[in-house]
Design an enzyme around this catalytic site. Structure first.
Site, PDB file in Angstrom:
ATOM      1  N   LYS A   1       8.950   9.826  11.383  1.00 39.96           N
ATOM      2  CA  LYS A   1       8.438   8.458  11.269  1.00 39.96           C
ATOM      3  C   LYS A   1       7.791   8.323   9.895  1.00 39.96           C
ATOM      4  O   LYS A   1       7.394   9.314   9.270  1.00 39.96           O
ATOM      5  CB  LYS A   1       7.414   8.142  12.361  1.00 39.96           C
TER       6      LYS A   1
ATOM      7  N   THR B   1     -11.727  -8.573   2.614  1.00 42.13           N
ATOM      8  CA  THR B   1     -11.317  -7.285   3.160  1.00 42.13           C
ATOM      9  C   THR B   1     -10.492  -6.498   2.165  1.00 42.13           C
ATOM     10  O   THR B   1      -9.921  -7.058   1.227  1.00 42.13           O
ATOM     11  CB  THR B   1     -10.505  -7.497   4.456  1.00 42.13           C
ATOM     12  N   GLY B   2     -10.427  -5.214   2.386  1.00 47.06           N
ATOM     13  CA  GLY B   2      -9.609  -4.352   1.544  1.00 47.06           C
ATOM     14  C   GLY B   2      -8.196  -4.179   2.048  1.00 47.06           C
ATOM     15  O   GLY B   2      -7.419  -3.424   1.470  1.00 47.06           O
ATOM     16  N   ASP B   3      -7.833  -4.854   3.135  1.00 42.70           N
ATOM     17  CA  ASP B   3      -6.516  -4.688   3.734  1.00 42.70           C
ATOM     18  C   ASP B   3      -5.433  -5.471   2.985  1.00 42.70           C
ATOM     19  O   ASP B   3      -5.714  -6.244   2.076  1.00 42.70           O
ATOM     20  CB  ASP B   3      -6.548  -5.126   5.192  1.00 42.70           C
TER      21      ASP B   3
ATOM     22  N   ASP C   1     -20.866  -3.820   7.042  1.00 37.32           N
ATOM     23  CA  ASP C   1     -21.444  -2.581   7.540  1.00 37.32           C
ATOM     24  C   ASP C   1     -21.351  -1.445   6.535  1.00 37.32           C
ATOM     25  O   ASP C   1     -22.002  -0.423   6.707  1.00 37.32           O
ATOM     26  CB  ASP C   1     -20.761  -2.155   8.839  1.00 37.32           C
TER      27      ASP C   1
ATOM     28  N   ARG D   1       1.435  -3.583  10.400  1.00 41.03           N
ATOM     29  CA  ARG D   1       1.836  -2.446   9.582  1.00 41.03           C
ATOM     30  C   ARG D   1       3.091  -1.871  10.210  1.00 41.03           C
ATOM     31  O   ARG D   1       3.097  -1.484  11.375  1.00 41.03           O
ATOM     32  CB  ARG D   1       0.727  -1.394   9.566  1.00 41.03           C
TER      33      ARG D   1
ATOM     34  N   ARG E   1      -7.428  -6.989  -0.419  1.00 41.16           N
ATOM     35  CA  ARG E   1      -7.591  -5.913  -1.409  1.00 41.16           C
ATOM     36  C   ARG E   1      -8.894  -6.130  -2.191  1.00 41.16           C
ATOM     37  O   ARG E   1      -8.938  -6.015  -3.414  1.00 41.16           O
ATOM     38  CB  ARG E   1      -6.407  -5.868  -2.372  1.00 41.16           C
TER      39      ARG E   1
ATOM     40  N   ASP F   1     -16.838  -9.117   6.186  1.00 32.59           N
ATOM     41  CA  ASP F   1     -15.883  -8.029   6.061  1.00 32.59           C
ATOM     42  C   ASP F   1     -15.040  -8.003   7.328  1.00 32.59           C
ATOM     43  O   ASP F   1     -15.512  -8.419   8.392  1.00 32.59           O
ATOM     44  CB  ASP F   1     -16.639  -6.708   5.884  1.00 32.59           C
TER      45      ASP F   1
END
Length: 1232
Positions: free
Chosen positions: A699, A806-808, A890, A744, A865, A533
């Site tokens: 922003k 990863t979920g990113d 984790d 990002r 994702r 992860d």
């Protein structure tokens, strides 16, 4: 729920309650959930009702699981093939009356079981001590009172309060709060008559209490020794207003509070037309009491509020808004459950479809997630195993059915032979589990199969012995057969294997790794792939501003910054060009020259200042230095921006000051428009003290911000230019460049705000966030841990592939993967189809069938994702490719794949209890680099296991060979005389060889252990070299032993083998007993010397360090290096003599006698042993050297890392695309 191993009811649906609702909670409105659960939005449950629900639904925990079970551990130590063979030998020995031999075997069995039990039990208890509750307490409202209770006492229907920093104790359907606080008045004076006439009083309220509004108010006399309760209000009395007032209840509910012994109803008032009192306190018209106050909540003042109290009626008369703490957007960190690295913003007003996934249920807060922003209250709808986390935990505890299903026809019927087939397979499965041939790691399975094979060979050898003696049933013949059978059983192998692994476990603890079960230690040596992860494992989970672009000024890039909260570390580069014109891959001077932040501010007229002002003030985070350490508080994204502007000395605390410390800056905040997921922007309104002018600072997402901008500054001045579609497209292209770096990207904007708005006034968001001036964009990234890249490189050097799941966002994941080395830096040289396979989204990967996944040229190295089911599919895909996979993680979302992986590695600090429970190994420091240490330790143990198994089996072959050939030695009765007695065999296996075997298990790792590929899963320790060595060493020792026996009996003796020499000593058996003692001494020395030879399977014992200049004495340093092995061998030498020369023991137990001149034969045999082994090793070195020289290309360990890992996928230079083609391709991928 407190019951052991409790699971949700059959058919439980995700999102449902312990008590089934009409629909899942996320599909119902807040009021519907309250109604169906029988909750109370005002007072919560009554204590009696809460107690009843605990009895009905059980405690709010995940169940105790099975825990450490000593009986099961004992059974596991006995129920294996090695032990069962020993038990059989023991039974035969006792059956024929050989009690000495039977007693020795019994001692061996007990030693195996006792040592194995204590080591396994110790390992299990160590892990049990790590388990802790994820949410030990919770804030709950019971019968109108706010209480802090253990999270285990939370029940469905409970009303709980959640604020920033709280860990949510159960699954909650929540409602955002317009938090009503009783005014936090430090001291309120009154001139009205107090309870005791003539005594001035002060009202001293406790700290504000949210939601139930029950502060226990009291009058306290100014006299130090006197305190009075307020006895006036004794019944519920509604607080009302006079004529002409407007009344409004908050949330449609009346709020109640109690005053000491009395109670009353409170209806919050929105406004009233009565004028405020002229002074701080005055008497009411009714002759009661009026209290004046100034509101200091939220660090801001409010108009005085006054309360009228009379003996018969009570009035609350606020002169402005009833004090409301504004509804703060509620966010939770669900990374442990969903893997999402950023906090999730909730929306309580919406409902969702029944089948909506957990990550998209924005009206639900999950158990074990943490509140990162805002406050909320909610109704608990699921506890224990009915929560999302609980459901995962219970699934992990489910046992696969051990009964084979009956194959049935489509109509459900089955013929009789199908039942027989199922029962037979079930029995064979159970037998396989009992013998260990279908459970455990590959090595354990192979050793179990080896034990069965050796048992078969032992039986054959016993039959050969009986046949050679014409199946004579006398005891000495049977015991000869038992001795031959025992010679083939590596009796010490189980205990040595267990002790070696247990010692490795303790050594792992010193390297911040806790092993939950011993089998994972040797499995680490075979790991070929690690699925990791990203969040919190490879990265720090902290945002860092990496780049910014300001129209009219250029691009700013930050390098060499590895402390996210420290604005003084790193190199700042500036280039006047736009990001899309810079070569970020080359970096360095290609992206600008290093500049000082102070100089950049001095050189800018307006552009940079405007950008920094927005970054600092459109920001709620604070960054400050305390005791030479930088601290930050707030949202990770805002902290990153605040750190960036602090590099230029534009810290928010400097601009707005620190009023709580008496410092006031040049700016004062008027209003805040929090980030909203619909508009994807946040804004603040500030007033400049010097000029009185107001400004809007905004922003947010680039597309949303530039859509609200009408102008931008083309130069370094305040002169603005109309925003055009072409310039918006230019902004997006620059944004895509930053996104391609894995950043990002946010946009910043501002404007002058000409309005008379005052603090506390309502603002029109549409008016505020319109006609903005675009100021620039900023790129943020979640930095990897500093040790992640070296750790990944070491994995690659060790031949281990690392996969990031990863979920990113895909681009973010790709950039991090390249940065830490999971992906090659030369991605442009990778073939298009391979590059597409290397980086995939979960949607793309899940859309493929198993066959399509298996046809991919390479399994994805990055899956973005990612969902939990995707991780499990990835592990399954690796297994289909015959890989040995480890999974690190984790979060709860990692648990299923941790369980499915061959080695599950969980994080000890940030990891959830569910993940730890699913894992094999826990990292106590949450450091990815500790995984490398674990793998190194695993390989060391793997090597050492191979060494001592070779040592044991070579001894077994030597003993069996000696006994089988010894069948030719027959006495006058034509019965075979064994050259080695049964007790001698067991003694050599357990005592002489056992201790040195343990010493081999403690050998340190060779220097290049992490620069060679993993061991083959197919062969394990039983490589061709291993098998040949085993036979060669065994036969060479057998030849020397038989030669020694023959020399004593036939060379220097009279050739007589006596009569009954297998049973007892007599004068006619003296020569046989001497020959047997000589053979025993030779075999003992060979076993001890072979242990030293096994330190390195190819290098000479006398030259194990090729670079050493100690040509004659280096071997002395080598044998002393492993002191355990050294003293084990010394003990083996010493214990030989008591067995030879102590009366009774030598004749009755060992069936030999003391020797004298025969020692010359022993010394000569020892010399020949060393000569033979060294010649064999020399021959192996020559063979492997010639084989390597014939291999094509460079040696594997000398290849460049990227060539070693990705060489087969990299194209030649001639096939490389041009820079222009690469740029077009990258831009296309970024847009997609």
């Amino acid at each position: 729920m407190g019951e052991k191993g409790k699971k949700p009811d059959e058919g439980h649906v995700s999102g449902q309650s312990n008590k089934v609702l009409t629909r899942p909670a996320h599909a119902l409105t807040y009021d519907q959930v309250i109604e169906e659960l029988g909750g109370n939005v005002l007072d919560g449950l009554k204590p009696d009702e809460a107690k009843r629900r605990i009895e009905e639904f059980g405690k709010n925990d995940l169940g105790e699981g099975e825990g450490v079970q000593p009986i099961r551990i004992v059974v596991a130590q006995v129920a294996n093939a090695m032990t069962m063979v020993l038990i059989l030998a023991m039974a035969v020995s006792y059956g024929i009356g050989s009690y000495i031999e039977g007693g020795v075997v019994t001692a061996v069995i007990l030693l195996n079981v006792i040592v194995g039990f204590f080591q396994e039990y110790s390992a299990e208890k160590t892990m049990d001590s790590l388990r802790s509750l994820s949410s030990p307490t919770a804030n709950v409202v019971r019968e109108g009172d706010a209480q802090v209770v253990p999270s285990g006492e939370i029940v469905p229907g409970d009303l709980i309060e959640m604020k920033t920093g709280d860990t949510i104790p159960a699954d909650v359907r929540y409602d955002l709060i317009d938090n009503i606080l009783f005014p936090p008045i430090p001291q309120i004076s009154t001139n009205a008559p107090p309870p005791l006439p003539g005594v001035p009083c002060h009202l001293v309220p406790p700290p504000p209490i949210h939601f139930d509004l029950r502060p226990k108010l009291r009058f306290q006399s100014t006299r130090p020794t006197t305190s009075y309760r307020w006895p006036i209000l004794r019944s519920y009395t509604e607080l009302g207003l006079g004529a002409g007032s407007d009344r409004m209840s908050v949330g449609g509910q009346r709020r109640r509070f109690s005053l000491a012994t009395g109670s009353c109803q409170l209806v919050p008032m929105w406004k009233l037309d009565a004028a405020p009192p002229s002074d701080a306190s005055r008497a009411s018209d009714s002759g009661g009491l009026v209290l004046g106050a100034r509101d200091s909540a939220c660090g801001r003042s409010a108009l005085p509020a006054w309360i009228g109290i009379s003996r018969g009626h009570t009035h609350l008369k606020p002169t402005s808004l009833t004090q409301l703490i504004e509804a703060v957007n509620f966010e939770t960190d669900e990374a442990l459950l969903t893997g999402e690295s950023l906090p999730v913003r909730k929306n309580e007003d919406t409902t969702f479809e029944n089948n909506t996934g957990p990550g998209d249920r924005l009206n639900v807060a999950y158990s074990s997630s943490t509140v990162t922003k805002g406050r909320a209250r909610g109704i608990v709808f699921a506890t224990g195993v009915y929560t999302e986390i609980g459901a995962i935990a219970s699934e992990l505890r489910k046992k696969d059915s051990k009964v084979r299903p009956v194959k049935r026809k489509p109509d459900g019927t089955a013929k009789a032979h199908r039942y027989l087939e199922a029962y037979t397979l079930t029995f064979t499965d159970a037998l396989g589990r009992f013998l260990g041939v279908n459970v455990g790691t590959p090595l354990q399975k192979k050793l179990s199969k080896l034990a069965i094979l050796l048992f078969g060979i032992a039986v054959v050898c016993a039959i050969i012995v009986l046949g050679a003696n014409k199946f004579d049933s006398r005891q000495e013949v049977v015991i000869y057969a038992v001795a031959t059978g025992l010679s083939m059983i590596p009796a010490s192998l189980v205990v040595v294997l267990t002790i070696t692994m247990a010692a490795g476990t303790k050594r792992m603890v010193q390297r911040n790794v806790i092993v939950r079960n011993l089998k994972s230690l040797e499995a680490l040596g075979a790991v070929t792939d690690i699925c990791s992860d990203k969040t919190g494992t490879l990265t720090q989970g902290k945002m860092v501003a990496r780049a910014a672009w300001i129209p009219g000024k250029g691009t700013y890039t930050l390098e060499n910054s590895n402390e996210p909260m420290n604005p003084t570390i790193g190199d700042l580069r500036c280039d006047a060009r736009q990001p899309r014109h810079l070569n970020f891959k080359k970096g360095g001077d290609e992206v600008g020259v290093i500049s000082l932040a102070e100089k950049l501010v001095e050189q800018s007229s307006a552009g940079l200042q405007h950008f920094l002002r927005v970054g600092s003030l459109a920001n709620l985070a604070t960054v400050h230095k305390k005791d030479d350490v930088w601290h930050a508080r707030g949202d990770p994204t805002e902290i990153a921006i605040q750190v960036f502007v602090s590099r230029f000395d534009w810290n928010r605390l400097k601009l707005v000051g620190e009023p709580q410390q008496g410092h006031y800056g040049a700016w004062r905040e008027i209003a805040e428009l929090p980030f909203d997921s619909d508009v994807k922007r946040m804004s603040t309104i500030f007033e400049e003290h010097a000029t009185g002018k107001k400004f809007v600072f905004t922003k947010g997402a680039v597309e949303r911000v530039i859509g609200a901008c009408s102008t931008y500054c083309a130069g370094d001045s305040d002169e603005s230019t109309d925003m055009t579609d072409d310039f918006r497209e230019e902004i997006l292209r620059n944004m895509e460049v930053f996104a391609g770096l894995g950043l990002r990207v946010l946009a910043l904007a501002s404007k002058d705000f000409n309005s008379d708005i005052k603090k506390g006034d309502e603002v029109n968001r549409g008016e505020v966030e319109s006609d903005l001036v675009f100021r620039g964009i900023i790129g943020l990234y979640d930095p990897p841990r500093p040790e992640s890249a070296p750790a990944v490189r070491q994995c690659h050097e060790a031949g281990i592939s690392v996969h990031m799941l990863t979920g990113d966002h895909p681009e973010t994941a790709k950039a991090i993967a390249i940065e830490v080395g999971i992906l090659p830096t030369r991605m442009e040289r990778v073939a298009a189809d391979v590059a597409k396979s290397m980086v995939m989204t979960a949607t793309q990967f899940d859309a493929l069938s198993d066959d399509e996944v298996d046809k991919l040229p390479v399994l994805p190295l990055v899956i973005a994702r990612c969902a939990p089911s995707t991780k499990v599919r990835m592990i399954d895909a690796l297994h289909r490719r015959k890989k040995f996979a480890a999974m690190t993680g984790d979060g709860v979302n990692d648990s299923p794949s941790l369980k499915r992986a061959d080695v599950g590695i969980a994080m000890g600090q940030s990891g959830s209890d569910v993940a730890k429970d699913a894992s094999d190994i826990v990292l106590t420091d949450d450091n990815f680099a500790s995984i490398v240490a674990a793998i190194e330790e695993g390989r060391r143990i793997f090597d050492n296991i191979q060494k001592f198994v070779l040592h044991v089996l070579a001894e077994n072959i030597a003993q069996a060979g000696t006994l089988l050939v010894g069948l030719a030695f027959k006495d006058s009765r034509q019965l075979s005389v064994f050259p080695l007695a049964p007790v001698e065999i067991v003694w050599i296996i357990m005592v002489t060889s056992g201790m040195p075997d343990m010493g081999l298990g403690f050998e340190r790792a060779v220097p290049d252990i992490l620069r060679r590929p993993p061991q083959s899963l197919k062969t394990g320790i039983f490589t061709k070299e291993f098998l040949v060595d085993m036979v060669v060493y065994g036969l060479w020792i057998a030849c020397l032993c038989l030669s020694a026996f023959s020399l004593v009996v036939f060379g220097f003796g009279n050739g007589s083998l006596g009569e009954g020499c297998n049973d007892s000593y007599s004068d006619s058996c003296d020569t046989v007993f001497r020959a047997r003692a000589t053979t025993f001494a030779c075999l003992t020395w060979f076993a001890l010397f072979l242990a030293w030879e096994m330190i390195d399977m190819r290098r000479s014992f006398f030259r194990m360090q090729p670079g050493s200049k100690l040509y004659l004495t280096q071997w002395m340093h080598d044998v002393w290096r492993n002191k355990f092995l050294f003293w084990a061998i010394m003990i083996g030498f010493v214990t030989l003599f008591p067995t030879l020369y102590i009366p009774v023991i030598n004749h009755k137990v060992f069936k030999h006698t003391g020797i004298s001149w025969e020692w010359a034969i022993v010394f000569i045999a020892a010399f020949l042993f060393f000569a033979g082994v060294e010649c064999w090793k020399f021959g192996k070195r020559v063979f492997f050297r010639r084989r390597d020289s014939r291999a094509k290309g460079a040696a594997w360990k000398d290849l460049d890392i990227e060539q070693r890992v990705f060489g087969e996928y990299l194209t030649h230079d001639s096939d490389r695309p041009s820079d222009e083609e690469s740029q077009v391709t990258n831009e296309k991928v970024s847009r997609e």
